[in-house]
Write an enzyme that holds these catalytic residues in place. Sequence first.
Site, PDB file in Angstrom:
ATOM      1  N   HIS A  26       0.816  -1.205   0.000  1.00 42.10           N
ATOM      2  CA  HIS A  26       0.000   0.000   0.000  1.00 42.10           C
ATOM      3  C   HIS A  26       0.855   1.261   0.000  1.00 42.10           C
ATOM      4  O   HIS A  26       2.047   1.212   0.272  1.00 42.10           O
ATOM      5  CB  HIS A  26      -0.939   0.031   1.223  1.00 42.10           C
ATOM      6  CG  HIS A  26      -0.230   0.120   2.534  1.00 42.10           C
ATOM      7  ND1 HIS A  26       0.202  -0.996   3.230  1.00 42.10           N
ATOM      8  CD2 HIS A  26       0.133   1.178   3.292  1.00 42.10           C
ATOM      9  CE1 HIS A  26       0.784  -0.616   4.357  1.00 42.10           C
ATOM     10  NE2 HIS A  26       0.764   0.703   4.416  1.00 42.10           N
ATOM     11  N   ARG A  30      -2.378  11.133   4.201  1.00 45.27           N
ATOM     12  CA  ARG A  30      -3.161  11.626   5.333  1.00 45.27           C
ATOM     13  C   ARG A  30      -4.380  12.379   4.813  1.00 45.27           C
ATOM     14  O   ARG A  30      -4.295  13.105   3.810  1.00 45.27           O
ATOM     15  CB  ARG A  30      -2.315  12.541   6.216  1.00 45.27           C
ATOM     16  CG  ARG A  30      -1.309  11.768   7.017  1.00 45.27           C
ATOM     17  CD  ARG A  30      -0.459  12.684   7.912  1.00 45.27           C
ATOM     18  NE  ARG A  30       0.448  11.875   8.708  1.00 45.27           N
ATOM     19  CZ  ARG A  30       1.597  11.372   8.261  1.00 45.27           C
ATOM     20  NH1 ARG A  30       1.985  11.618   7.028  1.00 45.27           N
ATOM     21  NH2 ARG A  30       2.343  10.625   9.043  1.00 45.27           N
ATOM     22  N   GLU A  93      -3.980   3.475   1.480  1.00 48.03           N
ATOM     23  CA  GLU A  93      -4.259   3.660   2.902  1.00 48.03           C
ATOM     24  C   GLU A  93      -4.515   5.139   3.152  1.00 48.03           C
ATOM     25  O   GLU A  93      -3.678   5.990   2.837  1.00 48.03           O
ATOM     26  CB  GLU A  93      -3.073   3.201   3.754  1.00 48.03           C
ATOM     27  CG  GLU A  93      -3.245   3.494   5.230  1.00 48.03           C
ATOM     28  CD  GLU A  93      -1.991   3.242   6.046  1.00 48.03           C
ATOM     29  OE1 GLU A  93      -1.844   3.903   7.090  1.00 48.03           O
ATOM     30  OE2 GLU A  93      -1.143   2.419   5.634  1.00 48.03           O
ATOM     31  N   ASN A  97      -5.844  11.455  11.303  1.00 41.28           N
ATOM     32  CA  ASN A  97      -5.434  11.831  12.652  1.00 41.28           C
ATOM     33  C   ASN A  97      -6.609  12.559  13.284  1.00 41.28           C
ATOM     34  O   ASN A  97      -7.040  13.608  12.789  1.00 41.28           O
ATOM     35  CB  ASN A  97      -4.180  12.712  12.610  1.00 41.28           C
ATOM     36  CG  ASN A  97      -2.996  11.940  12.059  1.00 41.28           C
ATOM     37  OD1 ASN A  97      -2.658  10.877  12.537  1.00 41.28           O
ATOM     38  ND2 ASN A  97      -2.384  12.481  11.024  1.00 41.28           N
ATOM     39  N   HIS A 120       1.808  11.703  -7.023  1.00 38.88           N
ATOM     40  CA  HIS A 120       0.403  11.410  -7.278  1.00 38.88           C
ATOM     41  C   HIS A 120       0.094   9.927  -7.077  1.00 38.88           C
ATOM     42  O   HIS A 120       0.983   9.099  -6.971  1.00 38.88           O
ATOM     43  CB  HIS A 120       0.007  11.828  -8.696  1.00 38.88           C
ATOM     44  CG  HIS A 120       0.788  11.125  -9.769  1.00 38.88           C
ATOM     45  ND1 HIS A 120       1.939  11.658 -10.300  1.00 38.88           N
ATOM     46  CD2 HIS A 120       0.607   9.937 -10.396  1.00 38.88           C
ATOM     47  CE1 HIS A 120       2.413  10.823 -11.218  1.00 38.88           C
ATOM     48  NE2 HIS A 120       1.624   9.767 -11.292  1.00 38.88           N
ATOM     49  N   LYS A 150       1.540  19.098 -22.968  1.00 31.96           N
ATOM     50  CA  LYS A 150       2.386  18.358 -23.909  1.00 31.96           C
ATOM     51  C   LYS A 150       2.106  16.863 -23.883  1.00 31.96           C
ATOM     52  O   LYS A 150       2.268  16.188 -24.885  1.00 31.96           O
ATOM     53  CB  LYS A 150       3.859  18.612 -23.597  1.00 31.96           C
ATOM     54  CG  LYS A 150       4.286  20.036 -23.867  1.00 31.96           C
ATOM     55  CD  LYS A 150       5.749  20.246 -23.559  1.00 31.96           C
ATOM     56  CE  LYS A 150       6.137  21.691 -23.794  1.00 31.96           C
ATOM     57  NZ  LYS A 150       7.521  21.952 -23.447  1.00 31.96           N
ATOM     58  N   MET A 151       1.726  16.339 -22.732  1.00 30.21           N
ATOM     59  CA  MET A 151       1.470  14.904 -22.626  1.00 30.21           C
ATOM     60  C   MET A 151      -0.031  14.650 -22.778  1.00 30.21           C
ATOM     61  O   MET A 151      -0.819  14.903 -21.866  1.00 30.21           O
ATOM     62  CB  MET A 151       1.973  14.355 -21.298  1.00 30.21           C
ATOM     63  CG  MET A 151       1.983  12.863 -21.239  1.00 30.21           C
ATOM     64  SD  MET A 151       2.887  12.321 -19.775  1.00 30.21           S
ATOM     65  CE  MET A 151       3.195  10.647 -20.219  1.00 30.21           C
ATOM     66  N   GLU A 166      -3.434  10.719 -11.156  1.00 30.77           N
ATOM     67  CA  GLU A 166      -3.226  10.577 -12.590  1.00 30.77           C
ATOM     68  C   GLU A 166      -4.148   9.470 -13.084  1.00 30.77           C
ATOM     69  O   GLU A 166      -4.243   8.406 -12.464  1.00 30.77           O
ATOM     70  CB  GLU A 166      -1.773  10.201 -12.888  1.00 30.77           C
ATOM     71  CG  GLU A 166      -1.499  10.001 -14.359  1.00 30.77           C
ATOM     72  CD  GLU A 166      -0.054   9.592 -14.644  1.00 30.77           C
ATOM     73  OE1 GLU A 166       0.346   9.691 -15.814  1.00 30.77           O
ATOM     74  OE2 GLU A 166       0.655   9.180 -13.712  1.00 30.77           O
TER      75      GLU A 166
END
Length: 178
Positions: A26, A30, A93, A97, A120, A150-151, A166
């Site tokens: 995993h 937070r 996960e 808190n 990410h 560009k991508m 992503e």
Amino acid sequence: MTTFTEQAPGVAEQMPAAAEGFTLNHTMVRIKAPERSLHFYTHVFGMRLLRKLDFPEMQFTLYFLTQLSPEDSIPEDPDERTVWTFSQRGLLELTHNWGSEDDPELSYHNGNADPKGYGHIGFNVPDLESAETWFDDMNVEFIKRPDAGKMKNVIFVKDPDGYWIEVIQAELMAGVGS
């Protein structure tokens, strides 16, 4: 068994024998408000909550989520389910808190603002165009749409705590990079 991997400086030529059987289980981020984050990941990305573990003495809760397959059989017994959860691959996960939701000044660093670090979470989807429409329908905040920048053929969205996600369609990634 021969396993092909790419070569790059620093890459071990062979897997160390001592690391045999190691599995990425995993990654943790937070979260400030569990209900908001759980709603996002289960309603928008279809993830399922495998295990919720409370730690009252340390005042935090862990939520383990994943994408399930129809053939997955999750144990009902809490201890067996905990062991099963920690034997899976690719879980998310979420760590809450206690009390963080009441602190108006608190926000978590998403790793993409300076100083940059963590980047990410990534999801593969069966149809990128349909995913983009779904995110619009669910009022998800976009960082980048698939036709921007560009991508091409890559989406970036934000979760409720500002972490980047992503989203790609594997078939559209052929020919990316050199």
